[in-house]
Design a protein around this motif. Structure first.
Motif, short mmCIF file in Angstrom:
data_model
loop_
_atom_site.label_atom_id
_atom_site.label_comp_id
_atom_site.label_asym_id
_atom_site.label_seq_id
_atom_site.Cartn_x
_atom_site.Cartn_y
_atom_site.Cartn_z
N VAL A 3 22.97 40.97 -34.60
CA VAL A 3 23.33 39.91 -35.41
C VAL A 3 21.85 39.35 -36.18
CG1 VAL A 3 24.14 37.55 -35.46
CG2 VAL A 3 25.33 39.30 -34.21
N VAL A 5 19.98 36.25 -38.09
CA VAL A 5 20.10 34.97 -38.75
C VAL A 5 18.62 34.90 -39.54
CG1 VAL A 5 20.10 32.49 -38.13
CG2 VAL A 5 21.38 34.06 -36.85
N ILE A 53 23.87 35.19 -42.51
CA ILE A 53 24.05 35.45 -41.11
C ILE A 53 24.44 36.84 -41.19
CG2 ILE A 53 25.72 34.94 -39.33
CD1 ILE A 53 25.05 31.85 -39.73
N LYS A 55 26.04 40.71 -39.64
CA LYS A 55 26.34 41.54 -38.50
C LYS A 55 26.49 42.85 -38.68
CE LYS A 55 29.25 38.02 -36.29
NZ LYS A 55 30.56 37.55 -36.01
N TYR A 91 19.33 39.39 -33.08
CA TYR A 91 20.36 39.15 -31.73
C TYR A 91 20.99 40.31 -31.39
CZ TYR A 91 18.85 34.14 -32.72
OH TYR A 91 18.37 32.84 -32.88
N GLU A 92 21.16 40.20 -30.15
CA GLU A 92 22.17 40.99 -29.54
C GLU A 92 23.06 40.13 -28.61
OE1 GLU A 92 19.31 41.70 -25.58
OE2 GLU A 92 19.64 43.43 -26.95
N GLU A 93 24.22 40.44 -28.92
CA GLU A 93 25.45 39.59 -28.28
C GLU A 93 25.33 39.69 -26.86
OE1 GLU A 93 29.24 39.83 -29.97
OE2 GLU A 93 29.95 37.89 -29.39
N LEU A 94 25.28 38.69 -26.15
CA LEU A 94 25.50 38.60 -24.55
C LEU A 94 26.93 38.97 -24.12
CD1 LEU A 94 22.96 36.25 -23.62
CD2 LEU A 94 22.73 38.79 -23.56
N ARG B 30 36.17 28.90 -26.26
CA ARG B 30 36.91 29.81 -27.11
C ARG B 30 38.48 29.51 -26.87
NH1 ARG B 30 33.79 35.23 -25.45
NH2 ARG B 30 32.21 35.14 -26.84
N GLU B 37 35.12 31.75 -33.43
CA GLU B 37 34.13 32.30 -32.82
C GLU B 37 33.12 31.43 -32.11
OE1 GLU B 37 32.01 35.36 -35.24
OE2 GLU B 37 30.19 35.26 -34.06
N SER B 39 29.70 32.47 -29.64
CA SER B 39 29.12 33.62 -29.17
C SER B 39 27.69 33.07 -28.84
CB SER B 39 28.89 34.93 -29.91
OG SER B 39 30.26 35.17 -30.31
N LEU B 40 27.31 33.71 -27.77
CA LEU B 40 25.88 33.43 -27.14
C LEU B 40 24.80 34.85 -27.48
CD1 LEU B 40 23.66 31.51 -25.85
CD2 LEU B 40 24.26 32.57 -23.67
N MET B 41 23.97 34.75 -28.12
CA MET B 41 23.12 35.77 -28.55
C MET B 41 21.71 35.75 -28.01
SD MET B 41 24.84 37.32 -31.13
CE MET B 41 26.50 36.80 -31.65
N THR B 51 20.75 31.80 -28.49
CA THR B 51 21.27 31.31 -29.46
C THR B 51 22.70 31.26 -29.41
OG1 THR B 51 19.37 31.52 -30.76
CG2 THR B 51 21.41 31.00 -32.02
N ILE B 53 26.20 31.14 -31.64
CA ILE B 53 26.63 31.19 -33.10
C ILE B 53 28.32 30.80 -33.06
CG2 ILE B 53 26.83 32.72 -35.11
CD1 ILE B 53 24.39 34.07 -34.64
N LYS B 55 31.92 29.66 -35.16
CA LYS B 55 32.74 29.50 -36.50
C LYS B 55 33.75 28.62 -35.90
CE LYS B 55 31.31 33.80 -38.56
NZ LYS B 55 31.81 34.97 -38.88
#
Lengths: 94, 94
Positions: A3, A5, A53, A55, A91-94, B30, B37, B39-41, B51, B53, B55
């Motif tokens: 991701v 930003v 933003i 992906k 970013y990478e999603e956790l 959630r 959405e 999510s933690l990045m 971060t 993100i 929605k």
């Protein structure tokens, strides 16, 4: 998934030009392999903050994007319309 | 749709604690109405940048989120683990 930003502060009076230039960039980028999402957002309180933003399926697809003709042609022009550096986080999603 | 980017720089040695605290926040958020959405990045070059993100269907749903019990309980605790202010942008898609 990767991701991105990319937050831009636009020079006074340059928002319309920035928006006009991004239309083609967005249209062409969304056709690229691995592009899941590629959206331009406007800050709800500051109309001079415009942020991409994005992906991508993989980092490789993102790197290909940086080499795409429309990216190489348009992004430098966008750079002329922004104040200071674009604040980019990948970013990478956790 | 409303998009939120909330960028945190975590104090040294506090990343694990931050991640542990966010698990419940993410799980409960959630479930909230209007949450598209959440999510933690992690920044791919700086593991101390985490971060959110988000929605949301509407601004109203986002405002309800700020009043949710899990938000009010957990977010202040996260604030103790970050360096300086969270950089929050609330966006509308163009």
């Amino acid at each position: 998934m990767v991701v991105v930003v990319a937050k831009n502060i636009i020079k006074p009076g340059k928002v319309e030009e920035f928006l006009r230039l991004t239309q083609e960039l967005i249209r062409e980028t969304r056709k690229e392999k691995g592009c899941i999402e590629y959206s331009l957002m406007r800050d709800s309180e500051r109309s001079d903050i415009l942020t991409f933003i994005e992906k991508w399926h993989t980092e490789g697809h993102l790197k290909d994007h940086f080499e795409a003709p429309h990216f190489k042609r348009i992004v430098p022009m966008l750079g002329d319309l922004t104040q200071g550096e674009t604040e980019i986080n990948i970013y990478e999603e956790l």
